[in-house]
Design an enzyme around this catalytic site. Structure first.
Site, PDB file in Angstrom:
ATOM      1  N   GLY A  77      16.926  69.752  61.012  1.00  0.00           N
ATOM      2  CA  GLY A  77      16.692  68.815  59.901  1.00  0.00           C
ATOM      3  C   GLY A  77      17.993  68.359  59.284  1.00  0.00           C
ATOM      4  O   GLY A  77      19.071  68.603  59.822  1.00  0.00           O
ATOM      5  N   ASN A  78      17.911  67.670  58.166  1.00  0.00           N
ATOM      6  CA  ASN A  78      19.124  67.244  57.454  1.00  0.00           C
ATOM      7  C   ASN A  78      18.864  67.253  55.954  1.00  0.00           C
ATOM      8  O   ASN A  78      17.760  67.555  55.510  1.00  0.00           O
ATOM      9  CB  ASN A  78      19.590  65.872  57.955  1.00  0.00           C
ATOM     10  CG  ASN A  78      18.554  64.792  57.725  1.00  0.00           C
ATOM     11  OD1 ASN A  78      18.223  64.464  56.590  1.00  0.00           O
ATOM     12  ND2 ASN A  78      18.016  64.256  58.809  1.00  0.00           N
ATOM     13  N   ARG A  79      19.874  66.929  55.179  1.00  0.00           N
ATOM     14  CA  ARG A  79      19.807  67.125  53.722  1.00  0.00           C
ATOM     15  C   ARG A  79      19.183  65.965  52.957  1.00  0.00           C
ATOM     16  O   ARG A  79      19.197  65.952  51.732  1.00  0.00           O
ATOM     17  CB  ARG A  79      21.211  67.339  53.159  1.00  0.00           C
ATOM     18  CG  ARG A  79      21.855  68.623  53.597  1.00  0.00           C
ATOM     19  CD  ARG A  79      23.201  68.767  52.894  1.00  0.00           C
ATOM     20  NE  ARG A  79      23.999  69.794  53.525  1.00  0.00           N
ATOM     21  CZ  ARG A  79      23.880  71.097  53.272  1.00  0.00           C
ATOM     22  NH1 ARG A  79      22.984  71.497  52.390  1.00  0.00           N
ATOM     23  NH2 ARG A  79      24.631  71.972  53.876  1.00  0.00           N
ATOM     24  N   SER A  80      18.655  64.963  53.648  1.00  0.00           N
ATOM     25  CA  SER A  80      18.110  63.820  52.913  1.00  0.00           C
ATOM     26  C   SER A  80      16.924  64.248  52.035  1.00  0.00           C
ATOM     27  O   SER A  80      16.023  64.956  52.484  1.00  0.00           O
ATOM     28  CB  SER A  80      17.648  62.751  53.906  1.00  0.00           C
ATOM     29  OG  SER A  80      16.903  61.774  53.217  1.00  0.00           O
TER      30      SER A  80
END
Ligand code: CTP
Length: 409
Positions: A214-217
């Site tokens: 995943g990512n931090r958005s």
């Protein structure tokens, strides 16, 4: 932004209701006057329990009015109503909302509201219990059906120390909504009748049933785009990986992976006037998704990655000529140069660039600082609330689309 406000020269009636948030309408008045508008303040009798007439007379473009009967003019309401380009009521109390919905016209503000064909913006603020009362909900629905723009209250500290929904929207949001009405001469809103597709949040690419890449958005900027596009009158579909509230004019489709987002977006894109790809789409996913949880005692797994579909690039390759395509570039290096590269590579009309390493911009914070890259030009917007950024970008994009013939009236 370097462009001047769309409120320059507009006539605004600012109606002030009797609620604690009346003091915030002083700042709103200033901001409207600073934008070049001619603002006529109209204070209800109960608002005078909270704020003073002198303040509004001093800051307004003409003296404040408080009654149907106190000026030499026998019909001030018809003059105000007929000459106004927009009527803004802030705060719009439960009582004012009810009286306007019922067509009651027994003071200067309500008579002006009933005597106008100009757009009306009601900025609601009241206690949580009142906002959630079925009568208030019904009255809001009635007003919206008649085309009144209702800016819903936000969650925060209320009078008496309570915390909940009911607090007046930020002045930035109110001003942006009013500005949105005048981006072109269409009084019903700059994106009225337009279909807008927005993506938000970071995609999750499964590795096994419990783990993902995943990512931090946070999805905040994308959700702000969807909300503001709806405020500007658009019919919005929000394809989001984070839960988002559907609301007036916003339909939400929840997805998880890049592939699911691609499927949802590609099915709708052909019918869409504006696509805003604010989502942080993973570039790679695991080639094999284990159907069972990967266990530690089998040793470190070898995760082989493969590319995900590039949604923006796909949209750019099939873009109809009346569609505007907006991409994003969240960068840690040189955002403008990268944005320009992505603009060309993906055939987008605009790329919104920001540096996610700045502490007050990018992921998870409520503010953002962006540069809008398009054609051979670029415009940098000052640090602002993400909603305000969304309004400004949408206004700019809509103006560009009309001016360049991508959209017709
Ligand atoms: N994007 C997309 N599909 C992908 C990857 C990105 O639609 N698989 C979109 C994003 O929503 C964003 C834009 O493309 O609007 C730019 O995304 P970004 O991750 O910054 O760019 P990349 O193409 O991944 O380029 P790089 O990895 O070189 O930064």
């Amino acid at each position: 932004m370097s462009t001047s406000s769309s409120l320059n020269g507009k006539r605004i009636v600012l109606g002030v209701g009797g609620g604690i948030a009346a003091y915030k309408s002083i700042e709103l008045l200033r901001r409207l006057v600073d934008s070049g508008a001619f603002v006529s303040p109209v204070l209800t009798q109960s608002s005078l329990k909270f704020v003073g007439e002198t303040t509004f007379s001093a800051l307004g473009s003409e003296p404040a009015r408080t009654s149907l009967w106190d000026s030499g003019d026998p019909i001030p309401h018809t003059r105000l109503g007929q000459q106004a380009d927009v009527i803004v009521v802030s705060p719009a109390t439960a009582d004012l909302i009810a009286r306007y919905a019922a067509g009651i016209a027994d003071d200067l503000l309500t008579t002006t509201l009933v005597a106008t064909s100009a757009p009306v913006v009601m900025v609601a603020a009241m206690h949580t219990e009142m906002w959630q009362h079925p009568s208030v909900e019904d009255n809001i629905a009635t007003l919206r059906r008649r085309g009144v723009i209702v800016i819903e209250p936000e969650t925060g500290r209320l009078a008496g120390g309570d915390i909940g929904v009911g607090r007046l929207a930020t002045i930035e949001r109110v001003v942006a909504t009013i500005e949105g009405l005048f981006i072109k001469s269409n009084k019903s809103g700059s994106l009225s009748g337009k279909k807008v597709l927005v993506t938000a949040g970071g995609t999750r690419e499964a590795i096994d049933p419990v783990r993902y890449i995943g990512n931090r958005s946070s999805g905040k900027q994308g959700i702000a785009f969807a909300e503001q596009a709806a405020n500007f009158g658009a019919e919005v579909t929000l394809v989001s990986t984070v839960p988002a509230a559907a609301g007036r004019g916003v339909e939400v489709i929840e997805v998880e992976s890049a592939q699911e987002m691609f499927d949802a977006v590609s099915a709708l894109a052909g019918e869409t006037d504006l696509v805003v790809m604010a989502a942080a789409v993973a570039d790679f996913r695991s080639k094999i998704i284990s159907p069972t949880k990967i266990k530690k005692n089998n040793g470190a797994p070898q995760i082989v990655l493969e590319p995900t579909p590039d949604i923006l690039a796909y949209l750019g390759s099939v873009k109809p000529k009346n569609q505007v395509l907006v991409g994003f570039a969240a960068e840690t290096g040189d955002p403008e140069a990268e944005a320009r590269r992505k603009l060309k590579a993906k055939n987008a009309d605009f790329v919104v660039a920001n540096n996610v390493l700045e502490h007050d911009a990018g992921f998870a914070v409520d503010t953002n600082r962006v540069t809008l890259v398009f054609g051979d030009s670029q415009v940098t917007l000052a640090l602002a609330d993400k909603r305000d950024i969304a309004s400004k970008v949408l206004s700019f994009v809509a103006e560009w689309a009309f001016k360049n013939g991508v959209w017709s009236e």
